[in-house]
Design a protein around this motif. Structure first.
Motif, mmCIF file in Angstrom:
data_model
loop_
_atom_site.group_PDB
_atom_site.id
_atom_site.type_symbol
_atom_site.label_atom_id
_atom_site.label_comp_id
_atom_site.label_asym_id
_atom_site.label_seq_id
_atom_site.Cartn_x
_atom_site.Cartn_y
_atom_site.Cartn_z
ATOM 1 N N ILE A 282 0.834 -1.201 0.000
ATOM 2 C CA ILE A 282 0.000 0.000 0.000
ATOM 3 C C ILE A 282 0.871 1.253 0.000
ATOM 4 O O ILE A 282 0.645 2.185 -0.784
ATOM 5 C CB ILE A 282 -0.943 -0.008 1.218
ATOM 6 C CG1 ILE A 282 -1.915 -1.181 1.127
ATOM 7 C CG2 ILE A 282 -1.716 1.310 1.316
ATOM 8 C CD1 ILE A 282 -2.752 -1.388 2.376
ATOM 9 N N ARG A 283 1.869 1.285 0.882
ATOM 10 C CA ARG A 283 2.740 2.464 0.976
ATOM 11 C C ARG A 283 3.465 2.732 -0.341
ATOM 12 O O ARG A 283 3.702 3.880 -0.713
ATOM 13 C CB ARG A 283 3.768 2.268 2.085
ATOM 14 C CG ARG A 283 3.197 2.230 3.490
ATOM 15 C CD ARG A 283 2.909 3.624 4.011
ATOM 16 N NE ARG A 283 2.680 3.633 5.449
ATOM 17 C CZ ARG A 283 2.552 4.721 6.163
ATOM 18 N NH1 ARG A 283 2.629 5.906 5.581
ATOM 19 N NH2 ARG A 283 2.336 4.661 7.472
ATOM 20 N N SER A 284 3.838 1.679 -1.033
ATOM 21 C CA SER A 284 4.585 1.853 -2.278
ATOM 22 C C SER A 284 3.687 2.122 -3.476
ATOM 23 O O SER A 284 4.173 2.357 -4.587
ATOM 24 C CB SER A 284 5.448 0.613 -2.555
ATOM 25 O OG SER A 284 4.647 -0.556 -2.629
ATOM 26 N N GLY A 285 2.384 2.089 -3.270
ATOM 27 C CA GLY A 285 1.450 2.386 -4.362
ATOM 28 C C GLY A 285 1.350 1.289 -5.392
ATOM 29 O O GLY A 285 1.117 1.559 -6.575
ATOM 30 N N LEU A 286 1.499 0.031 -4.961
ATOM 31 C CA LEU A 286 1.535 -1.087 -5.902
ATOM 32 C C LEU A 286 0.333 -2.014 -5.773
ATOM 33 O O LEU A 286 0.381 -3.165 -6.220
ATOM 34 C CB LEU A 286 2.837 -1.881 -5.713
ATOM 35 C CG LEU A 286 4.115 -1.075 -5.940
ATOM 36 C CD1 LEU A 286 5.344 -1.930 -5.652
ATOM 37 C CD2 LEU A 286 4.165 -0.537 -7.364
ATOM 38 N N VAL A 287 -0.757 -1.515 -5.184
ATOM 39 C CA VAL A 287 -1.959 -2.338 -5.035
ATOM 40 C C VAL A 287 -2.499 -2.766 -6.389
ATOM 41 O O VAL A 287 -2.949 -3.905 -6.570
ATOM 42 C CB VAL A 287 -3.030 -1.573 -4.241
ATOM 43 C CG1 VAL A 287 -4.343 -2.356 -4.219
ATOM 44 C CG2 VAL A 287 -2.561 -1.315 -2.816
ATOM 45 N N ALA A 288 -2.422 -1.885 -7.387
ATOM 46 C CA ALA A 288 -2.944 -2.219 -8.720
ATOM 47 C C ALA A 288 -2.216 -3.405 -9.328
ATOM 48 O O ALA A 288 -2.819 -4.246 -10.007
ATOM 49 C CB ALA A 288 -2.840 -1.003 -9.642
ATOM 50 N N LYS A 289 -0.916 -3.498 -9.073
ATOM 51 C CA LYS A 289 -0.159 -4.620 -9.628
ATOM 52 C C LYS A 289 -0.543 -5.929 -8.948
ATOM 53 O O LYS A 289 -0.649 -6.973 -9.594
ATOM 54 C CB LYS A 289 1.343 -4.370 -9.498
ATOM 55 C CG LYS A 289 2.166 -5.318 -10.364
ATOM 56 C CD LYS A 289 3.518 -4.752 -10.685
ATOM 57 C CE LYS A 289 4.210 -5.546 -11.771
ATOM 58 N NZ LYS A 289 5.538 -5.000 -12.101
ATOM 59 N N VAL A 290 -0.758 -5.868 -7.640
ATOM 60 C CA VAL A 290 -1.211 -7.060 -6.931
ATOM 61 C C VAL A 290 -2.590 -7.477 -7.436
ATOM 62 O O VAL A 290 -2.867 -8.668 -7.633
ATOM 63 C CB VAL A 290 -1.245 -6.794 -5.415
ATOM 64 C CG1 VAL A 290 -1.951 -7.924 -4.674
ATOM 65 C CG2 VAL A 290 0.175 -6.638 -4.875
#
Length: 392
Positions: A282-290
């Protein structure tokens, strides 16, 4: 704790007493103190050693058995880098071909220990005399007592490495969230990177993405579900083409994800499963990739929950089976949970101001079963999901 205390603990008498106290951290403090008095130990040394024994026990979660041979300040035990994380710091420097690293703000020496373990030469520096004495014991070498902004960097060669762990608390213990308010500030770290390309820094997990400079990589790391740092990697320490990445460590296993080919996550209805992304993701802004890796979608465009129709799992999320979805409302939820005979309730939330403890008191459940609910927004509406954890 002061330098004289460190001298006392490292004296023959201090070392012997610390060895005697090994494994006693769980004993009643009053009974332990009485036993040490009866044995004729100096009260002042006994108090120091007892405190140190408890700090070692606390630090074992970060250092493992190695903690039994180290000394700690109270702040050092709390703020020291976990050994599993420090080992990754050292790996980055070694992989970049760096042979000497200046550990600038070394604290009790956690990162320096990892650098030495990796075969690197280390120049440890800290501004606090007591911390310096503790680190010198832990590292078995000289530690320089100096302000890291006062000329130390000028001694480094361009091929050396620089590692910063800026102080992120005031003298009163208050956390600092502005990277320019830390000691040293982020601007000093970046100025060092201009002179010593292999520069890295352990920063707070709340680092704004826009502060990551061009050519650098920011990596957010979590250990067993707790986000512990955002490491900024510059020059040869950064991986080409990456700006943001996440490293999720669970037990002895680590998984990484990055922002290469980062998609836009679709938004859709809640399916059979709900996935809670790890805090580092979440902190790294990678929720979309997951979400893309799970073939899932967001339940709301502003909320970091992913839903899927299949039982597929990910090392970057915790999965739950969705049992029910209902609009948010205290009375209907209380009635439904009482129908289910729920007495023990786990409340997870995202995108709502509800206080879980107060909410549980308001529900006043007295049943015999356990349950988990998620309070969140779905398509912009406050909703409740009754879920059950999926065993990995």
């Amino acid at each position: 704790m002061n330098v004289s205390d460190v001298d006392a603990l490292t004296s023959p008498q201090g070392r012997a007493l610390l060895a005697e106290l090994a494994g006693t951290a769980g004993e009643d403090p009053v009974a332990l103190a009485a036993r040490l008095r009866r044995a004729g130990h100096d009260p002042a040394l006994a108090a120091l050693a007892t405190t140190q024994s408890r700090l070692r026990a606390k630090a074992a979660a970060k250092f493992g058995p190695r903690a039994d041979g180290l000394l700690f300040t109270a702040a050092g035990a709390e703020q020291a880098t976990r050994a599993v994380v420090a080992a990754e710091h050292a790996r980055r420097f070694a992989a970049a071909g760096v042979h000497r690293v200046a550990d600038l703000g070394c604290g009790v020496g956690a990162d320096s220990l990892a650098f030495l373990d990796a075969g690197l030469d280390v120049l440890p520096v800290d501004a606090d005399p007591t911390t310096v004495a503790v680190a010198a014991h832990n590292l078995g070498r000289e530690v320089r007592c100096a302000d890291v902004t006062a000329g130390v960097v000028d001694e480094l060669d361009p091929g050396d490495g620089a590692w910063f762990d800026p102080a992120r608390r005031t003298s009163g213990g208050r956390r600092l969230f502005d990277p320019e308010a830390t000691s040293p500030p982020l601007s000093f770290v970046l100025a060092t990177a201009a002179r010593v390309p292999a520069t890295g820094a352990k920063l707070a997990p709340g680092l704004p993405h826009e502060l990551v400079p061009a050519g650098a990589e920011a990596q957010w790391t979590s250990v067993d579900g707790e986000v512990v740092e955002c490491a900024l990697w510059c020059g040869p320490l950064a991986r080409p083409g990456l700006v943001r990445s996440a490293r999720v460590v669970r037990g002895a296993t680590a998984h990484e994800i990055d922002d290469v080919d980062l998609p836009v996550a679709p938004v859709g209805a809640v399916g059979e499963f709900l996935h809670e992304p790890d805090g580092a993701v979440i902190r790294s802004g990678l929720v979309a990739k997951v979400a893309a890796d799970l073939d899932g979608r967001l339940v709301d465009e502003t909320i970091a929950y992913v839903s899927t129709d299949s039982s597929r799992t990910s090392p970057f999320t915790r999965a739950f089976r969705v049992l029910e979805v209902m609009p948010f409302g205290l009375k209907p939820l209380r009635a439904r949970l009482r129908e289910l005979d729920v007495g023990t309730l786990t409340v997870k939330k995202r995108g709502t101001a509800v206080d879980p403890d107060q909410f549980r008191r308001q529900l006043a459940l007295k049943g015999s079963r356990t349950a988990t609910i998620v309070l969140t927004r779905i398509a912009g509406k406050q909703s409740v999901l009754v879920v059950e954890p999926v065993t990995p």
